[in-house]
Enzyme design. Structure first.
Site, PDB file in Angstrom:
ATOM      1  N   LYS A   1      31.548  50.652  45.559  1.00 55.33           N
ATOM      2  CA  LYS A   1      31.112  49.690  44.549  1.00 55.33           C
ATOM      3  C   LYS A   1      32.326  49.107  43.875  1.00 55.33           C
ATOM      4  CE  LYS A   1      28.066  47.540  42.051  1.00 55.33           C
ATOM      5  NZ  LYS A   1      28.734  46.278  42.490  1.00 55.33           N
TER       6      LYS A   1
ATOM      7  N   GLN B   1      38.971  51.816  40.701  1.00 52.93           N
ATOM      8  CA  GLN B   1      37.506  51.768  40.682  1.00 52.93           C
ATOM      9  C   GLN B   1      36.900  53.147  40.986  1.00 52.93           C
ATOM     10  OE1 GLN B   1      36.450  48.195  40.381  1.00 52.93           O
ATOM     11  NE2 GLN B   1      34.661  49.154  39.491  1.00 52.93           N
TER      12      GLN B   1
ATOM     13  N   LYS C   1      37.005  55.034  37.632  1.00 53.42           N
ATOM     14  CA  LYS C   1      36.168  54.322  36.653  1.00 53.42           C
ATOM     15  C   LYS C   1      34.695  54.579  36.946  1.00 53.42           C
ATOM     16  CE  LYS C   1      37.100  49.919  36.312  1.00 53.42           C
ATOM     17  NZ  LYS C   1      37.080  48.430  36.437  1.00 53.42           N
TER      18      LYS C   1
ATOM     19  N   LYS D   1      36.825  47.613  46.564  1.00 52.22           N
ATOM     20  CA  LYS D   1      37.189  46.320  45.973  1.00 52.22           C
ATOM     21  C   LYS D   1      37.482  45.351  47.092  1.00 52.22           C
ATOM     22  CE  LYS D   1      37.915  44.537  41.839  1.00 52.22           C
ATOM     23  NZ  LYS D   1      37.356  44.956  40.530  1.00 52.22           N
TER      24      LYS D   1
ATOM     25  N   GLY E   1      31.331  40.595  41.033  1.00 49.84           N
ATOM     26  CA  GLY E   1      32.382  39.644  40.669  1.00 49.84           C
ATOM     27  C   GLY E   1      33.633  40.311  40.136  1.00 49.84           C
ATOM     28  N   ASP E   2      34.669  39.515  40.012  1.00 49.21           N
ATOM     29  CA  ASP E   2      35.924  39.882  39.341  1.00 49.21           C
ATOM     30  C   ASP E   2      36.590  38.528  39.044  1.00 49.21           C
ATOM     31  OD1 ASP E   2      37.690  42.454  38.796  1.00 49.21           O
ATOM     32  OD2 ASP E   2      39.088  40.980  39.575  1.00 49.21           O
TER      33      ASP E   2
ATOM     34  N   THR F   1      30.909  43.738  30.609  1.00 46.03           N
ATOM     35  CA  THR F   1      32.283  44.257  30.562  1.00 46.03           C
ATOM     36  C   THR F   1      32.874  44.039  29.171  1.00 46.03           C
ATOM     37  OG1 THR F   1      32.459  43.677  32.883  1.00 46.03           O
ATOM     38  CG2 THR F   1      34.486  44.304  31.761  1.00 46.03           C
TER      39      THR F   1
ATOM     40  N   ASN G   1      35.176  35.630  31.885  1.00 51.20           N
ATOM     41  CA  ASN G   1      33.954  36.403  31.645  1.00 51.20           C
ATOM     42  C   ASN G   1      34.181  37.560  30.674  1.00 51.20           C
ATOM     43  OD1 ASN G   1      32.466  39.085  32.742  1.00 51.20           O
ATOM     44  ND2 ASN G   1      31.069  37.357  32.653  1.00 51.20           N
TER      45      ASN G   1
ATOM     46  N   SER H   1      26.246  47.115  36.494  1.00 48.62           N
ATOM     47  CA  SER H   1      25.963  46.815  37.906  1.00 48.62           C
ATOM     48  C   SER H   1      25.114  47.939  38.513  1.00 48.62           C
ATOM     49  CB  SER H   1      27.260  46.707  38.718  1.00 48.62           C
ATOM     50  OG  SER H   1      27.832  45.436  38.579  1.00 48.62           O
TER      51      SER H   1
HETATM   52  P1  NDP Z   1      37.665  35.380  35.052  1.00 48.02           P
HETATM   53  O1  NDP Z   1      38.065  34.728  36.312  1.00 48.02           O
HETATM   54  O2  NDP Z   1      36.340  35.083  34.460  1.00 48.02           O
HETATM   55  O3  NDP Z   1      38.753  35.098  33.909  1.00 48.02           O
HETATM   56  C1  NDP Z   1      40.081  35.446  34.083  1.00 48.02           C
HETATM   57  C2  NDP Z   1      40.873  35.012  32.855  1.00 48.02           C
HETATM   58  O4  NDP Z   1      42.171  35.589  32.917  1.00 48.02           O
HETATM   59  C3  NDP Z   1      41.080  33.511  32.799  1.00 48.02           C
HETATM   60  O5  NDP Z   1      41.195  33.115  31.449  1.00 48.02           O
HETATM   61  C4  NDP Z   1      42.402  33.344  33.537  1.00 48.02           C
HETATM   62  O6  NDP Z   1      43.121  32.170  33.192  1.00 48.02           O
HETATM   63  C5  NDP Z   1      43.164  34.573  33.106  1.00 48.02           C
HETATM   64  N1  NDP Z   1      44.082  34.978  34.178  1.00 48.02           N
HETATM   65  C6  NDP Z   1      43.742  35.339  35.439  1.00 48.02           C
HETATM   66  N2  NDP Z   1      44.830  35.608  36.178  1.00 48.02           N
HETATM   67  C7  NDP Z   1      45.860  35.406  35.365  1.00 48.02           C
HETATM   68  C8  NDP Z   1      47.249  35.511  35.535  1.00 48.02           C
HETATM   69  N3  NDP Z   1      47.794  35.901  36.716  1.00 48.02           N
HETATM   70  N4  NDP Z   1      48.051  35.235  34.464  1.00 48.02           N
HETATM   71  C9  NDP Z   1      47.507  34.841  33.273  1.00 48.02           C
HETATM   72  N5  NDP Z   1      46.182  34.714  33.060  1.00 48.02           N
HETATM   73  C10 NDP Z   1      45.384  34.993  34.081  1.00 48.02           C
HETATM   74  O7  NDP Z   1      37.833  36.944  35.316  1.00 48.02           O
HETATM   75  P2  NDP Z   1      37.192  38.178  34.537  1.00 48.02           P
HETATM   76  O8  NDP Z   1      37.063  37.864  33.091  1.00 48.02           O
HETATM   77  O9  NDP Z   1      36.014  38.624  35.290  1.00 48.02           O
HETATM   78  O10 NDP Z   1      38.312  39.307  34.752  1.00 48.02           O
HETATM   79  C11 NDP Z   1      39.369  39.528  33.817  1.00 48.02           C
HETATM   80  C12 NDP Z   1      39.935  40.922  34.005  1.00 48.02           C
HETATM   81  O11 NDP Z   1      38.909  41.883  33.768  1.00 48.02           O
HETATM   82  C13 NDP Z   1      40.478  41.251  35.402  1.00 48.02           C
HETATM   83  O12 NDP Z   1      41.551  42.146  35.266  1.00 48.02           O
HETATM   84  C14 NDP Z   1      39.308  41.974  36.056  1.00 48.02           C
HETATM   85  O13 NDP Z   1      39.743  42.812  37.098  1.00 48.02           O
HETATM   86  C15 NDP Z   1      38.792  42.767  34.883  1.00 48.02           C
HETATM   87  N6  NDP Z   1      37.416  43.240  34.971  1.00 48.02           N
HETATM   88  C16 NDP Z   1      36.379  42.381  35.219  1.00 48.02           C
HETATM   89  C17 NDP Z   1      35.089  42.847  35.259  1.00 48.02           C
HETATM   90  C18 NDP Z   1      33.929  41.942  35.436  1.00 48.02           C
HETATM   91  O14 NDP Z   1      32.796  42.438  35.348  1.00 48.02           O
HETATM   92  N7  NDP Z   1      34.101  40.659  35.660  1.00 48.02           N
HETATM   93  C19 NDP Z   1      34.797  44.280  35.102  1.00 48.02           C
HETATM   94  C20 NDP Z   1      35.946  45.096  34.768  1.00 48.02           C
HETATM   95  C21 NDP Z   1      37.202  44.569  34.729  1.00 48.02           C
HETATM   96  P3  NDP Z   1      43.125  30.907  34.199  1.00 48.02           P
HETATM   97  O15 NDP Z   1      41.738  30.349  34.145  1.00 48.02           O
HETATM   98  O16 NDP Z   1      44.170  30.007  33.641  1.00 48.02           O
HETATM   99  O17 NDP Z   1      43.479  31.456  35.560  1.00 48.02           O
HETATM  100  O1  2IT Z   2      36.659  45.886  37.875  1.00 42.60           O
HETATM  101  C1  2IT Z   2      35.418  46.025  37.818  1.00 42.60           C
HETATM  102  O2  2IT Z   2      34.904  47.067  37.413  1.00 42.60           O
HETATM  103  C2  2IT Z   2      34.580  44.894  38.237  1.00 42.60           C
HETATM  104  N1  2IT Z   2      35.104  43.846  38.575  1.00 42.60           N
HETATM  105  C3  2IT Z   2      33.088  45.045  38.271  1.00 42.60           C
HETATM  106  C4  2IT Z   2      32.639  45.777  39.503  1.00 42.60           C
HETATM  107  C5  2IT Z   2      31.145  45.828  39.711  1.00 42.60           C
HETATM  108  O3  2IT Z   2      30.786  46.279  40.800  1.00 42.60           O
HETATM  109  O4  2IT Z   2      30.377  45.445  38.839  1.00 42.60           O
END
Ligand code: NDP
Ligand code: 2IT
Length: 447
Positions: free
Chosen positions: A91, A112, A115, A127, A166-167, A211, A242, A379
């Site tokens: 997952k 993961q 976690k 992943k 997603g991520d 998240t 997100n 999830s």
């Molecule tokens: P999104 O794509 O929705 O948003 C990512 C954000 O981070 C954007 O504002 C983006 O800016 C910025 N960003 C991405 N890459 C970079 C970079 N290399 N340098 C600077 N800014 C950056 O992603 P999420 O919000 O889903 O994910 C954010 C973090 O949270 C990640 O580390 C992800 O692994 C983690 N995460 C996500 C989960 C989920 O459910 N979605 C669950 C647990 C963890 P820009 O638009 O300019 O690229």
């Molecule tokens: O980093 C993470 O935990 C995620 N991007 C979410 C993974 C999931 O299966 O919901």
């Protein structure tokens, strides 16, 4: 410092996975925590549990050809690393970002495992993703890419096998295209094959928010443990995707004041508190850039291009953008300017130097494995609802998420106490997450 036996295991990881620096970093952090566990449990070393955990069960790399709107053909690389299925089906999310390569997918997959174990729910670790860059692509191009990606991925996943989500760069829109193609190829409405789906076709309430909300709940628990709360605290959240948007939403509901957020181009400071409706309009409806927020919000807001948001003083920090965004220098400055708590919304956003500085300064530091586990936990709740063909209300699901985050917090605290490191959530999360997987692997035999 690594215990002698672990040091030789780590050297082997370096040798077998050359150049994958993010993966090395993630492995090292876990190995630094689990030394004392091996002392108490010699059976783990006898069965080579650590060596097995560091080697993915399966790694899939594939070609993703697609054509853009002008007819030009592009070739991207797709990945799925199925890391560990001792606790349940693999997952973990899919990341679409130009920086994606095997080392990033492996670091994320490795994190993961622990976690997912910490959530207490029956999910293994995996992943995936691609070096595809969705920025500037039309909706049709994104759809064609997702369809091509799934045309290979579908054979490797399934409700009982591997369940993506997603991520970075993969949200509700992409999950819809991916699920649509899976359904078409397999002729099965197998809802449990992917999570983060839309509410009209099997998605769960609160998964979108989970998240960010979960991270805010985790920080709330850390603050409560220290006799304080979000009330009136100045908070900085990095990112504006997100995780960031819903972290901001929940922090504001819990009484905190979020004064800055960012994207990869820079950051905004808004002393009146981030206007969430405006931020959502720009980022989610218009899919625009953060710079527009400053332009529309008024003269008191500035967009600061090309700099790190971590130069903005805060009491609570919630890094929610990407890996290694808080350096040792940032951390030192943050401690100096009054930061008392950090909740990692992103995966591995703090460098090892940064973590050391926060821990030594006595900052309440919630590592991503614990603090951002609310997303994957919800999830797992989506999978549960899909399996029983049920759907729960927003209130019920949010309550469940809050309980899960409290449980994770409690277990980190208890485990850190048990191992003589009170208040160290890094040790607590790594040890507790590891033990559950290790015990399952022992019971399952040599797998
Ligand atoms: P999104 O794509 O929705 O948003 C990512 C954000 O981070 C954007 O504002 C983006 O800016 C910025 N960003 C991405 N890459 C970079 C970079 N290399 N340098 C600077 N800014 C950056 O992603 P999420 O919000 O889903 O994910 C954010 C973090 O949270 C990640 O580390 C992800 O692994 C983690 N995460 C996500 C989960 C989920 O459910 N979605 C669950 C647990 C963890 P820009 O638009 O300019 O690229
Ligand atoms: O980093 C993470 O935990 C995620 N991007 C979410 C993974 C999931 O299966 O919901």
């Amino acid at each position: 410092m690594l215990h002698e036996k672990l040091s030789s295991i780590y050297d082997n990881v370096l040798r077998r996975n050359p150049g994958e620096i993010e993966f090395h970093q993630a492995v090292r952090e876990v190995l630094e925590s689990v030394g004392p566990v091996l002392g108490k449990h010699p059976e783990y070393a006898e069965s080579k549990i650590i060596e097995r955990i560091c080697e993915p069960e399966r790694q899939i790399i594939f070609r993703v050809p697609w054509a853009d709107d002008s007819g030009e053909v592009h070739i991207n690389r797709g990945f799925r690393v199925e890391f560990n299925s001792a606790l349940g089906p693999y997952k973990g999310g899919l990341r679409f970002h130009p920086s994606v390569y095997l080392g990033i997918v492996k670091f994320l997959g490795f994190e993961q495992i622990f976690k997912n174990s910490l959530t207490g729910l029956p999910i293994g670790g995996g992943k995936g993703g691609s070096d595809f860059d969705p920025k500037g692509r039309s909706e049709r191009e994104v759809m064609r890419f997702c369809q091509s990606f799934m045309t290979e991925l579908y054979r490797h996943i399934g409700e009982y096998t591997d369940v993506p989500a997603g991520d970075i760069g993969v949200g509700g829109r992409e999950v819809g295209f991916l699920f649509g193609q899976y359904k078409r190829i397999t002729n099965r409405f197998e809802s449990g094959v992917i999570t983060g789906k839309g509410l009209s076709y099997g998605g769960a309430q609160v998964r979108t928010e989970a998240t960010g909300y979960g991270c805010a709940f985790f920080v709330e628990e850390m603050l409560r443990a220290r006799g304080t709360s979000f009330d009136g605290k100045t908070v900085v959240v990095s990112g504006s995707g997100n995780v960031a948007v819903y972290a901001i939403e929940k922090v504001e509901q819990l009484g905190g004041r979020v004064v800055a957020c960012s994207d990869s181009a820079g950051y905004v400071v808004d002393d009146k508190g981030i206007d969430l409706e405006l931020l959502k309009q720009i980022k989610q409806v218009e899919r625009g850039r953060l710079e527009t927020y400053a332009a529309r919000r008024g003269d008191h807001v500035a967009f600061v291009p090309g700099r790190s948001v971590w130069e903005v003083p805060c009491e609570v920090a919630m890094p929610s953008a990407t890996q290694n965004e808080i350096t040792g220098r940032d951390a030192a400055k943050m401690v100096e300017t009054g930061c008392v708590a950090v909740g990692e919304g992103a995966n591995m956003p703090t460098t090892p130097e940064g973590i050391k500085i926060f821990l030594e300064a006595g900052v309440a530091f919630g590592p991503g494995k614990a603090a951002n586990a609310g997303g994957v936990a919800t999830s797992a709740l989506e999978m549960q609802q899909n399996a029983s063909r049920d759907s729960w209300t927003f209130e019920t699901t949010e309550l469940r998420l809050r309980e899960i985050m409290r449980d994770i917090h409690g277990r980190c605290v208890e485990t850190a106490d048990e191992y003589g490191m009170p208040g160290n959530y890094v040790a607590g999360a790594n040890i507790d997450g590891f033990r559950r997987v290790a015990d399952a692997m022992l019971s399952l035999g040599l797998i």
